[in-house]
Design a protein around this motif. Structure first.
Motif, PDB file in Angstrom:
ATOM      1  N   THR A   1      -8.738  -6.184   1.383  1.00 21.15           N
ATOM      2  CA  THR A   1      -8.088  -5.531   2.563  1.00 21.15           C
ATOM      3  C   THR A   1      -8.238  -4.285   2.871  1.00 21.15           C
ATOM      4  OG1 THR A   1      -6.128  -5.335   0.894  1.00 21.15           O
ATOM      5  CG2 THR A   1      -6.181  -7.073   2.353  1.00 21.15           C
ATOM      6  N   LYS A   2      -9.403  -3.607   2.176  1.00 25.44           N
ATOM      7  CA  LYS A   2      -9.757  -2.055   2.481  1.00 25.44           C
ATOM      8  C   LYS A   2     -11.370  -2.064   2.377  1.00 25.44           C
ATOM      9  CE  LYS A   2      -7.748  -0.836  -1.973  1.00 25.44           C
ATOM     10  NZ  LYS A   2      -6.900   0.031  -2.847  1.00 25.44           N
TER      11      LYS A   2
ATOM     12  N   LYS B   1      -7.632   0.890   5.479  1.00 25.40           N
ATOM     13  CA  LYS B   1      -6.848  -0.482   5.425  1.00 25.40           C
ATOM     14  C   LYS B   1      -7.175  -1.145   6.498  1.00 25.40           C
ATOM     15  CE  LYS B   1      -2.502  -2.266   3.708  1.00 25.40           C
ATOM     16  NZ  LYS B   1      -2.942  -2.974   2.879  1.00 25.40           N
TER      17      LYS B   1
END
Length: 242
Positions: free
Chosen positions: A136-137, A162
């Motif tokens: 997610t990042k 992010k």
């Protein structure tokens, strides 16, 4: 439990290099890319055998030649790429996967020290048919600017961003049920695992996700990408224990 490495494909993103060697044999420091994956899989006690699918009649023959003299602590089975898509290749090795309730599927251009033990736990806890590695990042390769009313207020060089959506990585744990799903598509010339199988499973809530969190990951599509991200590659290799 077995691990399947998909090392076929035309390697179009890696040209012109992949006109001379398969993506799996892309040099990373002093060894080919695939050897880091094989040795990392070897580090997990529950992985008993590694199956490598590639075009051994073509450039993939270099992979088999490499392992003909390289010592390996676990059995390696070489299977010819069927040119029938990722799903078709899995159907082709159905007999080799018998006796196991699940298996690891690793696309060879993924370099990551992923914790397969934790991923396997998620796969079982969620009672899923498939578990996919996600993140997610990610660290961007370019610089960004903070802009207000058309004026740049600040520069952020290669920040960690992010993501709004989870990015899917090419490492999976799949249950044997996946083979049954693939069989329903045998009327197709090529069966794409993601589009033809996993898309429907996601609608049924049968796919779990394992977020790699702060672990580094890289899409090792070509020597150029690996060279440009040398620091990240070294970090991943260190995380792998090499």
């Amino acid at each position: 439990m077995k691990a399947v490495i998909l090392a076929g494909g035309k390697g179009t993103r890696g040209k012109p290099y992949t006109e001379y060697f398969p993506k799996a044999m892309t040099p990373v420091k002093d060894k080919p890319l695939i050897d880091y994956i094989v040795r990392y899989l070897n580090s997990f006690d529950f992985i008993k055998e590694i199956i490598i699918i590639s075009d051994y009649k073509g450039l993939g023959g270099q992979i088999k030649n490499y392992y003909s003299w390289t010592k390996n602590s676990k059995k390696i089975t070489f299977v010819q790429d069927t040119q029938s898509g990722t799903g078709g290749d899995l159907l082709h090795i159905e007999d080799k996967l018998k006796g196991d309730s699940e298996f690891v599927l690793w696309f060879v251009d993924n370099l990551c020290a992923i914790d397969l033990e934790k991923m396997r736990k998620i796969f079982k806890e969620k009672n899923s048919i498939a578990c996919i590695a996600t993140r997610t990042k990610r660290k961007e390769e370019t610089g960004f600017a903070v802009v207000e009313n058309g004026i740049v207020k600040e520069f952020k060089e290669k920040p960690i961003m992010k993501l709004q959506l989870s990015e899917c990585l090419g490492i999976y744990i799949l249950g044997k049920e996946i083979i049954k799903r693939i069989k329903t598509k045998t009327n197709q010339k090529e069966i794409n695992l993601s589009f033809d199988i996993l898309q429907q499973l996601s609608k049924e809530g049968k796919i779990s996700a394992y977020d790699i969190d702060d672990k580094e990951w890289i899409d090792a599509e070509s020597p150029t990408i690996l060279e440009r991200n040398e620091v990240t590659v070294k970090k991943i290799i260190k995380q792998m224990g090499f």
